[in-house]
Design a protein around this motif. Structure first.
Motif, PDB file in Angstrom:
ATOM      1  N   VAL A  96       0.855  -1.188   0.000  1.00  0.00           N
ATOM      2  CA  VAL A  96       0.000   0.000   0.000  1.00  0.00           C
ATOM      3  C   VAL A  96       0.888   1.235   0.000  1.00  0.00           C
ATOM      4  CG1 VAL A  96      -1.714   1.277   1.323  1.00  0.00           C
ATOM      5  CG2 VAL A  96      -1.816  -1.208   1.276  1.00  0.00           C
ATOM      6  N   HIS A  97       0.593   2.156  -0.905  1.00  0.00           N
ATOM      7  CA  HIS A  97       1.299   3.444  -0.892  1.00  0.00           C
ATOM      8  C   HIS A  97       0.593   4.354   0.110  1.00  0.00           C
ATOM      9  CE1 HIS A  97       3.873   2.517  -4.244  1.00  0.00           C
ATOM     10  NE2 HIS A  97       2.823   2.107  -4.937  1.00  0.00           N
ATOM     11  N   HIS A  98       1.358   5.172   0.794  1.00  0.00           N
ATOM     12  CA  HIS A  98       0.811   6.160   1.728  1.00  0.00           C
ATOM     13  C   HIS A  98       0.005   5.484   2.838  1.00  0.00           C
ATOM     14  CE1 HIS A  98       2.100   8.477  -1.649  1.00  0.00           C
ATOM     15  NE2 HIS A  98       1.065   8.135  -2.376  1.00  0.00           N
ATOM     16  N   ARG A  99       0.549   4.406   3.375  1.00  0.00           N
ATOM     17  CA  ARG A  99      -0.148   3.563   4.363  1.00  0.00           C
ATOM     18  C   ARG A  99      -0.701   4.364   5.540  1.00  0.00           C
ATOM     19  NH1 ARG A  99      -0.641  -1.695   5.633  1.00  0.00           N
ATOM     20  NH2 ARG A  99       0.720  -2.296   3.921  1.00  0.00           N
ATOM     21  N   ARG A 100       0.119   5.177   6.162  1.00  0.00           N
ATOM     22  CA  ARG A 100      -0.344   5.876   7.361  1.00  0.00           C
ATOM     23  C   ARG A 100      -1.454   6.865   7.025  1.00  0.00           C
ATOM     24  NH1 ARG A 100       4.137   6.376  11.622  1.00  0.00           N
ATOM     25  NH2 ARG A 100       3.721   4.170  11.677  1.00  0.00           N
ATOM     26  N   GLN A 101      -1.338   7.521   5.900  1.00  0.00           N
ATOM     27  CA  GLN A 101      -2.382   8.455   5.469  1.00  0.00           C
ATOM     28  C   GLN A 101      -3.705   7.708   5.266  1.00  0.00           C
ATOM     29  OE1 GLN A 101      -1.215  10.915   2.152  1.00  0.00           O
ATOM     30  NE2 GLN A 101      -3.312  11.483   1.692  1.00  0.00           N
ATOM     31  N   LEU A 102      -3.655   6.528   4.690  1.00  0.00           N
ATOM     32  CA  LEU A 102      -4.864   5.728   4.477  1.00  0.00           C
ATOM     33  C   LEU A 102      -5.432   5.220   5.804  1.00  0.00           C
ATOM     34  CD1 LEU A 102      -3.808   3.720   1.301  1.00  0.00           C
ATOM     35  CD2 LEU A 102      -5.429   5.637   1.427  1.00  0.00           C
ATOM     36  N   GLU A 103      -4.568   4.877   6.747  1.00  0.00           N
ATOM     37  CA  GLU A 103      -5.038   4.450   8.067  1.00  0.00           C
ATOM     38  C   GLU A 103      -5.732   5.600   8.789  1.00  0.00           C
ATOM     39  OE1 GLU A 103      -1.692   0.964   8.884  1.00  0.00           O
ATOM     40  OE2 GLU A 103      -1.291   3.003   9.605  1.00  0.00           O
ATOM     41  N   ILE A 104      -5.201   6.800   8.646  1.00  0.00           N
ATOM     42  CA  ILE A 104      -5.827   7.981   9.234  1.00  0.00           C
ATOM     43  C   ILE A 104      -7.198   8.201   8.609  1.00  0.00           C
ATOM     44  CG2 ILE A 104      -5.693  10.512   9.354  1.00  0.00           C
ATOM     45  CD1 ILE A 104      -2.599  10.120   9.711  1.00  0.00           C
ATOM     46  N   GLN A 105      -7.262   8.114   7.288  1.00  0.00           N
ATOM     47  CA  GLN A 105      -8.542   8.297   6.590  1.00  0.00           C
ATOM     48  C   GLN A 105      -9.552   7.251   7.047  1.00  0.00           C
ATOM     49  OE1 GLN A 105      -8.817  11.094   4.688  1.00  0.00           O
ATOM     50  NE2 GLN A 105     -10.976  10.624   4.879  1.00  0.00           N
ATOM     51  N   ALA A 106      -9.104   6.008   7.219  1.00  0.00           N
ATOM     52  CA  ALA A 106      -9.998   4.949   7.695  1.00  0.00           C
ATOM     53  C   ALA A 106     -10.513   5.259   9.097  1.00  0.00           C
ATOM     54  CB  ALA A 106      -9.270   3.604   7.673  1.00  0.00           C
ATOM     55  N   TRP A 107      -9.642   5.783   9.973  1.00  0.00           N
ATOM     56  CA  TRP A 107     -10.086   6.149  11.319  1.00  0.00           C
ATOM     57  C   TRP A 107     -11.124   7.263  11.247  1.00  0.00           C
ATOM     58  CZ3 TRP A 107     -10.798  10.193  14.514  1.00  0.00           C
ATOM     59  CH2 TRP A 107     -11.045   9.908  15.854  1.00  0.00           C
ATOM     60  N   LEU A 108     -10.841   8.288  10.457  1.00  0.00           N
ATOM     61  CA  LEU A 108     -11.769   9.414  10.330  1.00  0.00           C
ATOM     62  C   LEU A 108     -13.137   8.938   9.868  1.00  0.00           C
ATOM     63  CD1 LEU A 108      -9.310  11.958   8.691  1.00  0.00           C
ATOM     64  CD2 LEU A 108     -10.382  12.230  10.950  1.00  0.00           C
ATOM     65  N   GLU A 109     -13.161   8.124   8.830  1.00  0.00           N
ATOM     66  CA  GLU A 109     -14.423   7.630   8.284  1.00  0.00           C
ATOM     67  C   GLU A 109     -15.113   6.688   9.262  1.00  0.00           C
ATOM     68  OE1 GLU A 109     -13.360   6.017   4.450  1.00  0.00           O
ATOM     69  OE2 GLU A 109     -12.730   7.999   3.725  1.00  0.00           O
ATOM     70  N   GLY A 110     -14.349   5.808   9.900  1.00  0.00           N
ATOM     71  CA  GLY A 110     -14.916   4.842  10.834  1.00  0.00           C
ATOM     72  C   GLY A 110     -15.457   5.461  12.105  1.00  0.00           C
ATOM     73  N   ASN A 111     -15.019   6.682  12.414  1.00  0.00           N
ATOM     74  CA  ASN A 111     -15.469   7.373  13.622  1.00  0.00           C
ATOM     75  C   ASN A 111     -16.359   8.569  13.320  1.00  0.00           C
ATOM     76  OD1 ASN A 111     -14.100   6.157  16.183  1.00  0.00           O
ATOM     77  ND2 ASN A 111     -12.569   6.076  14.566  1.00  0.00           N
ATOM     78  N   GLY A 112     -16.825   8.666  12.079  1.00  0.00           N
ATOM     79  CA  GLY A 112     -17.721   9.752  11.715  1.00  0.00           C
ATOM     80  C   GLY A 112     -17.090  11.123  11.816  1.00  0.00           C
ATOM     81  N   ARG A 113     -15.791  11.205  11.589  1.00  0.00           N
ATOM     82  CA  ARG A 113     -15.079  12.478  11.726  1.00  0.00           C
ATOM     83  C   ARG A 113     -14.461  12.927  10.404  1.00  0.00           C
ATOM     84  NH1 ARG A 113     -13.520  13.273  17.254  1.00  0.00           N
ATOM     85  NH2 ARG A 113     -12.780  15.288  16.559  1.00  0.00           N
ATOM     86  N   GLY A 114     -15.041  12.515   9.281  1.00  0.00           N
ATOM     87  CA  GLY A 114     -14.493  12.828   7.965  1.00  0.00           C
ATOM     88  C   GLY A 114     -14.302  14.309   7.692  1.00  0.00           C
ATOM     89  N   ASP A 115     -15.077  15.155   8.379  1.00  0.00           N
ATOM     90  CA  ASP A 115     -14.971  16.607   8.160  1.00  0.00           C
ATOM     91  C   ASP A 115     -14.087  17.299   9.196  1.00  0.00           C
ATOM     92  OD1 ASP A 115     -16.640  16.416   5.972  1.00  0.00           O
ATOM     93  OD2 ASP A 115     -18.454  16.824   7.143  1.00  0.00           O
ATOM     94  N   ALA A 116     -13.465  16.540  10.067  1.00  0.00           N
ATOM     95  CA  ALA A 116     -12.669  17.130  11.152  1.00  0.00           C
ATOM     96  C   ALA A 116     -11.416  17.820  10.617  1.00  0.00           C
ATOM     97  CB  ALA A 116     -12.261  16.047  12.150  1.00  0.00           C
ATOM     98  N   GLU A 117     -11.003  18.848  11.336  1.00  0.00           N
ATOM     99  CA  GLU A 117      -9.688  19.447  11.094  1.00  0.00           C
ATOM    100  C   GLU A 117      -8.677  18.500  11.712  1.00  0.00           C
ATOM    101  OE1 GLU A 117      -8.777  21.914   9.395  1.00  0.00           O
ATOM    102  OE2 GLU A 117     -10.427  23.332   9.267  1.00  0.00           O
ATOM    103  N   TRP A 118      -7.595  18.213  10.991  1.00  0.00           N
ATOM    104  CA  TRP A 118      -6.591  17.308  11.549  1.00  0.00           C
ATOM    105  C   TRP A 118      -5.234  17.552  10.916  1.00  0.00           C
ATOM    106  CZ3 TRP A 118      -4.020  13.693   8.486  1.00  0.00           C
ATOM    107  CH2 TRP A 118      -4.581  13.415   7.236  1.00  0.00           C
ATOM    108  N   VAL A 119      -4.224  17.068  11.638  1.00  0.00           N
ATOM    109  CA  VAL A 119      -2.842  17.129  11.177  1.00  0.00           C
ATOM    110  C   VAL A 119      -2.128  15.883  11.711  1.00  0.00           C
ATOM    111  CG1 VAL A 119      -2.072  18.508  13.157  1.00  0.00           C
ATOM    112  CG2 VAL A 119      -0.779  18.600  11.018  1.00  0.00           C
ATOM    113  N   ALA A 120      -1.168  15.394  10.952  1.00  0.00           N
ATOM    114  CA  ALA A 120      -0.356  14.251  11.377  1.00  0.00           C
ATOM    115  C   ALA A 120       1.039  14.738  11.737  1.00  0.00           C
ATOM    116  CB  ALA A 120      -0.276  13.212  10.264  1.00  0.00           C
ATOM    117  N   LEU A 121       1.577  14.207  12.819  1.00  0.00           N
ATOM    118  CA  LEU A 121       2.941  14.500  13.249  1.00  0.00           C
ATOM    119  C   LEU A 121       3.705  13.185  13.127  1.00  0.00           C
ATOM    120  CD1 LEU A 121       4.944  16.522  14.494  1.00  0.00           C
ATOM    121  CD2 LEU A 121       4.078  15.850  16.754  1.00  0.00           C
TER     122      LEU A 121
END
Length: 163
Positions: A96-121
């Motif tokens: 998988v390319h961009h694995r961590r970014q996709l895992e973050i997206q999965a968390w956002l979608e799975g927790n109903g937070r797709g519209d949240a402001e977010w940043v990764a460190l």
């Protein structure tokens, strides 16, 4: 795919997706004897205290060995409850390319937070799209330093203005 338990959510809060190695301490730290273990956590906690609406989701591989509750124990008492979950693990055998970014997206979608402001460190640039604007990239040998502090702070300020 399973979604690690989320301990608390507030739809108005912003999110920080947090890596550990290369962020909270330099890569190559001897965890059993080094004072560098989690040595940069106080600086991050200082910033989190300034922006109390920011919640933290663990995106580090540490989430594979430790529960959210175990990971919370590394943080100060006043920050601990703001560690609200951990990203799901994508199939580790899949290329998988961009694995961590996709895992973050999965968390956002799975927790109903797709519209949240977010940043990764994070210190792992290949796990995100090139030039990804929601990534504050640390140097793995320096970890979370004053430069990354200021960059992350600018994201948090932008989140605060958007409220």
């Amino acid at each position: 795919m399973t979604y690690p338990r989320t301990t608390r959510t507030d739809d108005s809060s912003a999110l920080l997706f947090l890596d550990v190695d290369g962020v909270l301490h330099p890569v190559g730290t001897d965890y059993s004897f080094s004072s560098k273990f989690f040595s940069h956590l106080p600086l991050l906690e200082e910033l989190l205290r300034e922006f109390s609406s920011v919640e933290v989701v663990i995106s580090s591989d540490w989430r594979l060995a430790d529960s959210v509750e175990q990971l919370q124990q590394y943080f100060s008492d006043d920050i601990r409850d703001r560690i609200i979950g951990a990203t799901p693990q994508l199939d580790p055998n899949a290329a998988v390319h961009h694995r961590r970014q996709l895992e973050i997206q999965a968390w956002l979608e799975g927790n109903g937070r797709g519209d949240a402001e977010w940043v990764a460190l994070d210190d792992w640039p290949s796990s995100f799209e090139a030039g990804f604007e929601r990534l504050v990239l640390t140097d793995p040998k320096r970890a979370f330093d004053q430069d990354s502090f200021q960059e992350l702070r600018s994201h948090f300020l932008r989140f605060a203005v958007g409220r």
